[in-house]
Design a protein around this motif. Structure first.
Motif, PDB file in Angstrom:
ATOM      1  N   ALA A  63      -1.226  38.190  49.989  1.00 10.36           N
ATOM      2  CA  ALA A  63      -1.039  36.970  50.777  1.00 10.36           C
ATOM      3  C   ALA A  63      -0.298  37.267  52.078  1.00 10.36           C
ATOM      4  O   ALA A  63      -0.655  36.758  53.149  1.00 10.36           O
ATOM      5  CB  ALA A  63      -0.275  35.932  49.941  1.00 10.36           C
ATOM      6  N   GLU A  64       0.756  38.091  51.968  1.00 13.83           N
ATOM      7  CA  GLU A  64       1.505  38.447  53.171  1.00 13.83           C
ATOM      8  C   GLU A  64       0.635  39.232  54.148  1.00 13.83           C
ATOM      9  O   GLU A  64       0.688  39.016  55.360  1.00 13.83           O
ATOM     10  CB  GLU A  64       2.733  39.272  52.789  1.00 13.83           C
ATOM     11  CG  GLU A  64       3.601  39.649  53.987  1.00 13.83           C
ATOM     12  CD  GLU A  64       4.793  40.490  53.569  1.00 13.83           C
ATOM     13  OE1 GLU A  64       5.579  40.862  54.465  1.00 13.83           O
ATOM     14  OE2 GLU A  64       4.931  40.761  52.345  1.00 13.83           O
ATOM     15  N   ARG A  65      -0.211  40.136  53.590  1.00 15.20           N
ATOM     16  CA  ARG A  65      -1.098  40.906  54.438  1.00 15.20           C
ATOM     17  C   ARG A  65      -2.113  40.005  55.145  1.00 15.20           C
ATOM     18  O   ARG A  65      -2.396  40.164  56.327  1.00 15.20           O
ATOM     19  CB  ARG A  65      -1.809  41.961  53.593  1.00 15.20           C
ATOM     20  CG  ARG A  65      -2.528  43.034  54.408  1.00 15.20           C
ATOM     21  CD  ARG A  65      -3.035  44.126  53.486  1.00 15.20           C
ATOM     22  NE  ARG A  65      -1.939  44.740  52.759  1.00 15.20           N
ATOM     23  CZ  ARG A  65      -1.980  45.018  51.455  1.00 15.20           C
ATOM     24  NH1 ARG A  65      -3.046  44.718  50.756  1.00 15.20           N
ATOM     25  NH2 ARG A  65      -0.948  45.583  50.861  1.00 15.20           N
ATOM     26  N   ILE A  66      -2.653  39.038  54.406  1.00 17.64           N
ATOM     27  CA  ILE A  66      -3.597  38.091  55.019  1.00 17.64           C
ATOM     28  C   ILE A  66      -2.906  37.302  56.117  1.00 17.64           C
ATOM     29  O   ILE A  66      -3.478  37.042  57.184  1.00 17.64           O
ATOM     30  CB  ILE A  66      -4.182  37.165  53.940  1.00 17.64           C
ATOM     31  CG1 ILE A  66      -5.063  37.971  52.971  1.00 17.64           C
ATOM     32  CG2 ILE A  66      -4.985  36.034  54.571  1.00 17.64           C
ATOM     33  CD1 ILE A  66      -5.588  37.162  51.808  1.00 17.64           C
ATOM     34  N   HIS A  67      -1.636  36.909  55.847  1.00 20.64           N
ATOM     35  CA  HIS A  67      -0.881  36.170  56.852  1.00 20.64           C
ATOM     36  C   HIS A  67      -0.726  37.008  58.122  1.00 20.64           C
ATOM     37  O   HIS A  67      -0.919  36.510  59.248  1.00 20.64           O
ATOM     38  CB  HIS A  67       0.496  35.796  56.277  1.00 20.64           C
ATOM     39  CG  HIS A  67       1.398  35.117  57.282  1.00 20.64           C
ATOM     40  ND1 HIS A  67       1.183  33.826  57.719  1.00 20.64           N
ATOM     41  CD2 HIS A  67       2.513  35.568  57.926  1.00 20.64           C
ATOM     42  CE1 HIS A  67       2.125  33.504  58.602  1.00 20.64           C
ATOM     43  NE2 HIS A  67       2.938  34.540  58.733  1.00 20.64           N
ATOM     44  N   HIS A  68      -0.393  38.277  57.955  1.00 18.18           N
ATOM     45  CA  HIS A  68      -0.263  39.150  59.129  1.00 18.18           C
ATOM     46  C   HIS A  68      -1.602  39.329  59.839  1.00 18.18           C
ATOM     47  O   HIS A  68      -1.662  39.380  61.068  1.00 18.18           O
ATOM     48  CB  HIS A  68       0.289  40.517  58.711  1.00 18.18           C
ATOM     49  CG  HIS A  68       1.752  40.497  58.361  1.00 18.18           C
ATOM     50  ND1 HIS A  68       2.715  39.987  59.199  1.00 18.18           N
ATOM     51  CD2 HIS A  68       2.409  40.912  57.237  1.00 18.18           C
ATOM     52  CE1 HIS A  68       3.907  40.101  58.651  1.00 18.18           C
ATOM     53  NE2 HIS A  68       3.753  40.652  57.442  1.00 18.18           N
ATOM     54  N   GLU A  69      -2.671  39.424  59.058  1.00 15.26           N
ATOM     55  CA  GLU A  69      -3.993  39.562  59.668  1.00 15.26           C
ATOM     56  C   GLU A  69      -4.331  38.338  60.500  1.00 15.26           C
ATOM     57  O   GLU A  69      -4.855  38.453  61.622  1.00 15.26           O
ATOM     58  CB  GLU A  69      -5.050  39.770  58.585  1.00 15.26           C
ATOM     59  CG  GLU A  69      -4.985  41.111  57.887  1.00 15.26           C
ATOM     60  CD  GLU A  69      -6.027  41.230  56.792  1.00 15.26           C
ATOM     61  OE1 GLU A  69      -5.927  42.157  55.988  1.00 15.26           O
ATOM     62  OE2 GLU A  69      -6.942  40.388  56.767  1.00 15.26           O
ATOM     63  N   ILE A  70      -4.031  37.154  59.953  1.00 15.17           N
ATOM     64  CA  ILE A  70      -4.310  35.920  60.703  1.00 15.17           C
ATOM     65  C   ILE A  70      -3.486  35.887  61.979  1.00 15.17           C
ATOM     66  O   ILE A  70      -3.992  35.535  63.060  1.00 15.17           O
ATOM     67  CB  ILE A  70      -4.020  34.686  59.818  1.00 15.17           C
ATOM     68  CG1 ILE A  70      -5.014  34.630  58.652  1.00 15.17           C
ATOM     69  CG2 ILE A  70      -4.098  33.405  60.644  1.00 15.17           C
ATOM     70  CD1 ILE A  70      -4.732  33.527  57.668  1.00 15.17           C
ATOM     71  N   ASP A  71      -2.196  36.271  61.874  1.00 14.49           N
ATOM     72  CA  ASP A  71      -1.362  36.307  63.075  1.00 14.49           C
ATOM     73  C   ASP A  71      -1.918  37.273  64.109  1.00 14.49           C
ATOM     74  O   ASP A  71      -1.940  36.976  65.308  1.00 14.49           O
ATOM     75  CB  ASP A  71       0.066  36.720  62.701  1.00 14.49           C
ATOM     76  CG  ASP A  71       0.790  35.626  61.923  1.00 14.49           C
ATOM     77  OD1 ASP A  71       1.833  35.929  61.308  1.00 14.49           O
ATOM     78  OD2 ASP A  71       0.306  34.468  61.913  1.00 14.49           O
TER      79      ASP A  71
END
Length: 525
Positions: free
Chosen positions: A416-424
């Protein structure tokens, strides 16, 4: 001149020395595009000073070679000279004329040179030969073909690249590609030296990335990821480059050279110390890399840090998307290293690789080099060519991902954190792209406003000049009319003065007033 295609009535053209030295598939490729010409008596085959792509061989009859100094050489089809090309120099040093009926074989000179260079790649040269090839500017195709990335390609792919590529030139100091641009071509250095650099974070200084020499290429990462270039390339000396389209690059280079590997097979190789992980994601997306055999180098720093990578071990490249992973593999292959990219997107870290089964576990103490059965070795460029065709066959292992294993809550949180960083990161990239587009639009608007202001200024100046011209013409006409009126008035005054004088003279003679008036009136009449 009568022209036909084929082998010319059963004549074995493959016995000609220039063709006999080629491998059979290349002979077929060359002769399939050859022409047999039947020439009439006195017909000129070529003239001194001509430049063309034809190489002619006398098959039947006789031909006269006439030099500029009026020297004449007779070439008969039965003589040893007929086995060599008729004046192969460019431009031609002499003229050729048929005597009686003659038959010649015409082949493409450029195709013969390319096939000859490719044939040389299939034999291992001696050190002296290799050095001579490197120093000979005429063998640039051989030098390029021996570069690490191109050495992995079948000769048929190389031939198509040489045929489809376009040669461009750059003067010393000229910028070939600019940082931030979106290229549509792969560039291969043919001659000269170039420098690859990136703008420093302060926006002023330049960071040297690499020096490019014959055989090196650039632009592949941008073509694979479809992102703007993060480097600029400037010519240090007068240089020549071969420009290859994106379609040819993907079909003839990327597909056969850049290979994939499934996650489970990659994990086996890493655990047995026969490969290493290489994560090319940005630093904030790869902070969870763990393990002695896991490396993290962002894609934009990979070229700078290539000299720090051990060369004796293959690399499994992983990233947040396949395009970035393939770009990382290309950089490794271009530097002479070996690597594959992970078929699955980097949803797990090296420490989270699915565990091996009892049958496939290999203790680290029994580590061995990567064997051919592991499908990690590159294919040699000197493999036998079975068929010459415009579309090369590409054998790429189908990418079938293994079923994912259940993930722990901690792993889900990491994802989830990785996806969040990807979206950012995607939002930041989108914002940057929007800002660039807005800046470009603003520049277009400013340019249009300047052009409109310049046009209106010219229009106002033109109108003002016209108005001034018309006003000057009107004033000039009024002035001329005033001058005419003044001249007429002066004439009338002079006539009045003359009449007065005449009247006074008459009064002096003693005439009466009535007589004087009659005399004045008669004089005026």
């Amino acid at each position: 001149m009568e022209t036909s295609r084929g082998t010319g009535g059963g004549i074995d053209f493959r016995r000609l020395p220039d063709i006999e030295r080629l491998p059979p598939p290349y002979q077929v490729q060359l002769l399939s595009q050859a022409r047999v010409q039947r020439c009439a008596d006195g017909q000129v085959l070529f003239s001194a000073g001509d430049t063309d792509d034809a190489q002619l061989y006398l098959i039947d009859g006789m031909v006269l070679l006439i030099g500029n100094d009026a020297s004449v050489q007779e070439v008969h089809s039965t003589s040893p000279e007929a086995r060599r090309a008729l004046d192969p120099s460019q431009p031609r040093r002499c003229s050729a004329r048929a005597v009686g009926s003659a038959t010649v074989l015409q082949i493409k000179r450029s195709l013969l040179e390319k096939l000859t260079s490719l044939a040389e790649l299939q034999s291992e040269p001696s050190p002296g030969t290799a050095e001579a090839t490197h120093d000979d500017p005429g063998n640039w195709m051989t030098r390029i073909a021996r570069a690490p990335i191109f050495a992995r390609l079948p000769p048929s792919n190389l031939m198509l690249l040489f045929e489809h590529g376009t040669t461009v030139h750059a003067a010393a100091g000229e910028v070939v590609v600019a940082e931030g641009s979106q290229p549509n071509h792969l560039y291969v250095v043919q001659e000269g030296e170039l420098a690859m650099a990136r703008t420093a974070p302060d926006g002023i200084a330049a960071i040297a990335v690499a020096e490019l020499r014959p055989g090196d290429c650039f632009g592949a990462e941008a073509l694979l990821t479809e992102r703007p270039l993060d480097v600029s390339v400037r010519a240090l000396t007068t240089s020549s480059l071969v420009r290859i389209t994106r379609e040819d690059f993907l079909r003839l280079i990327a597909e056969p050279a850049i290979q994939a590997i499934p996650l489970r097979q990659a994990g086996e190789l890493v655990r047995s110390q026969r490969a290493r992980w290489l994560d090319v994601r940005p630093a904030h997306l790869a902070a969870d890399i763990k393990g002695d055999h896991a490396l993290h180098i962002p894609l934009n720093e990979l070229r700078i840090r290539l000299d720090r990578l051990p060369r004796q071990v293959p690399y499994i490249v992983t990233s947040d998307n396949a395009a970035t992973s393939r770009a990382g593999v290309f950089i490794l292959l271009d530097a002479g290293l070996d690597g594959r990219y992970l078929t699955e997107v980097a949803a797990v870290t090296p420490a989270e690789t699915p565990p091996p089964t009892a049958e496939t576990t290999t203790p680290p103490a029994q580590a061995r080099p990567v064997a051919a059965s592991d499908e990690i070795q590159p294919s040699a460029a000197t493999e036998d060519v079975q068929e010459m065709s415009p579309t090369p066959s590409v054998n790429v292992e189908p990418a079938h991902a293994a079923p994912p294993s259940p993930l722990a809550p901690a792993t889900l949180a990491q994802i989830a954190e990785r996806i969040h960083h990807e979206i950012d990161a995607q939002v930041a990239a989108l914002k940057q792209r929007v800002d660039l587009e807005l800046a470009a639009q603003q520049r277009l608007i400013d340019h249009a406003m300047q052009e409109e202001l310049r046009r209106r200024t010219v229009e106002i100046e033109t109108r003002y000049q016209l108005m001034v011209t018309r006003r000057e013409q009107t004033l000039r006409k009024s002035y001329e009319r005033l001058l005419a009126m003044a001249s007429s008035l002066k004439q009338q005054i002079d006539e009045v003065h003359a009449a007065q004088q005449s009247f006074a003279e008459m009064l002096g003679t003693g005439l009466t007033v009535a007589e004087a008036d009659t005399t004045v009136i008669e004089g005026a009449g």
